[in-house]
Design a protein around this motif. Sequence first.
Motif, PDB file in Angstrom:
ATOM      1  N   VAL A  77       0.839  -1.204   0.000  1.00  0.00           N
ATOM      2  CA  VAL A  77       0.000   0.000   0.000  1.00  0.00           C
ATOM      3  C   VAL A  77       0.874   1.254   0.000  1.00  0.00           C
ATOM      4  O   VAL A  77       0.633   2.217  -0.729  1.00  0.00           O
ATOM      5  N   PHE A  78       1.942   1.208   0.796  1.00  0.00           N
ATOM      6  CA  PHE A  78       2.831   2.360   0.899  1.00  0.00           C
ATOM      7  C   PHE A  78       3.456   2.703  -0.453  1.00  0.00           C
ATOM      8  O   PHE A  78       3.438   3.853  -0.896  1.00  0.00           O
ATOM      9  N   LEU A  96       2.409   1.797  -3.364  1.00  0.00           N
ATOM     10  CA  LEU A  96       1.336   2.176  -4.287  1.00  0.00           C
ATOM     11  C   LEU A  96       1.078   3.683  -4.203  1.00  0.00           C
ATOM     12  O   LEU A  96       0.783   4.338  -5.197  1.00  0.00           O
ATOM     13  N   ILE A  97       1.187   4.244  -2.989  1.00  0.00           N
ATOM     14  CA  ILE A  97       0.903   5.667  -2.812  1.00  0.00           C
ATOM     15  C   ILE A  97       2.125   6.528  -3.135  1.00  0.00           C
ATOM     16  O   ILE A  97       2.039   7.529  -3.847  1.00  0.00           O
ATOM     17  N   THR A  98       3.292   6.139  -2.618  1.00  0.00           N
ATOM     18  CA  THR A  98       4.436   7.059  -2.689  1.00  0.00           C
ATOM     19  C   THR A  98       5.152   7.031  -4.027  1.00  0.00           C
ATOM     20  O   THR A  98       5.703   8.059  -4.442  1.00  0.00           O
ATOM     21  N   LEU A 131       3.797   9.573  -6.388  1.00  0.00           N
ATOM     22  CA  LEU A 131       3.960  10.918  -5.826  1.00  0.00           C
ATOM     23  C   LEU A 131       5.389  11.422  -6.003  1.00  0.00           C
ATOM     24  O   LEU A 131       5.612  12.552  -6.437  1.00  0.00           O
TER      25      LEU A 131
END
Lengths: 402, 88
Positions: free
Chosen positions: A72-73, A75-77, A80
């Motif tokens: 999940v981490f 996937l987000i960062t 970004l």
Amino acid sequence: MGTALDVLGACLLGLGLLLATVGLYGVLRMPDIFDQLHAAGLVTGPAVLVILLAALTTRSADIVTSAALLFVFVLITAPLSGHAIARAAWLRPGPDEDGPREAETPGAASLLGEGMRTLVAYDGSDSAKRALELAAQVFGPAGSIAIAHVVQPLGEPDFAGSPEVEDPEQEELLAEARAAVARTGTPAVTLRRRGDPAAELIAAGAELDADLIVVGSRGRGAVASALLGSVSAALAGGAHSPVLVVGPSATFGHGPIVAGIDGSEFSLDAARIALALDRRLERGFRLVHAYTVRPIPGVSVVPDARAELAQVDEQKAEELLAGVARELGIPEEETQTVRDGSEPSALVVLARDLDAALIVVGSRGLGAVRAAVLGSFSTSVLAEASCPVVVVPPIVPGSALG
Amino acid sequence: MPELVVDIAAGWATVLLFGGGLLLLRAPDTLHRVLALDVLVAILIVLLTTLSYLRDVSYYIDGALALGLLSFVSTLVAVRHVLRGRPS
């Protein structure tokens, strides 16, 4: 079952490593940072994710839990940080990258000759016509005028949108505007732009090194302009030159130029701009400090104390005004304090009494929404003034207009 | 998973690490260096994850998570530095 899981795990590991290898090879081979980012995205995103997926085949609850968290981490960062790098590469100053930063119109500055360079935003509306007329009459004789029309594309603004795109409606509007200016005997050049009106006007002003940007205003209040988007408010916050806003009922009076100050740096810059405008226009000058008597709970019921406090406030206001006048070298007879219920309306009323040509105020450069919530001095003056208002954005250097 | 496969994967990830190092050494300016470090951290995460599969403990992945967090924050700060001149 066990074998199938093993095979799946091995496949996922292999696929992840393959993606990482391909991505790394791409980053090593590609020359440009934007191309490299594309390849790097493969390593930091999908490759890591696929290898973390392989955790499902390890049959260990601990590993699967930790891997899910990391999944999940990442996937987000990953997107970004990729985006942050791309943005920096696009915006960064310096000549070491060959990527184009902004659409440029070469030689635009040379189109505008010596003297005062005025940029007028024109969209064919009534207020824009008034703004153009006023600009041609007042500033035309002092220099030259550029008329900009911005086509706002529906949906996604296209990056390739060049100023050269032909648009019959745009041509018609610009021809009409050019004819209107030509009647006053002022040379005018025209600019065709596409994109967000405020951003394009700010960019055009910077390219032309304009001394003044003139826009018409529909005269919406603070809340309406925050919700609907006001070009004049956006310009007042971000332009590189003073912005002259012509309201729907504003007329250019016969009186002096009124500059409002409150002792802040912004208002000092605004006063300097007003002085420079006065040198161009020679209409007379009035430095005004509008102030209010601070309401103090409890004290206001005792008449004597109230009068005393009012006197203290008045003295303070006089001192502040005298200090600014000394700093800017303005004679005392051109300064004035004024007191009223609210500072903006006091300034507006005074300007009306003086039949002022212009009101000049500084702007803190708040965004439209924050201005509506916090209350923006310049916005209230804009909404109420009976003459055109020059708003000096915070990033304008004090020496502009010289 | 058969140990051999994971062994090979960890070995290959180590090789990729060298590729990432080469990328960092060849970077001509700050932004390229930031990008190279981003890629290096991604490869390190891959390596730590395979190590975790190999030893059958989860701590390596937790370490990878901390590393990823650090990398993310420092990427943002470094990018800010490139844009604004100094971190503030």
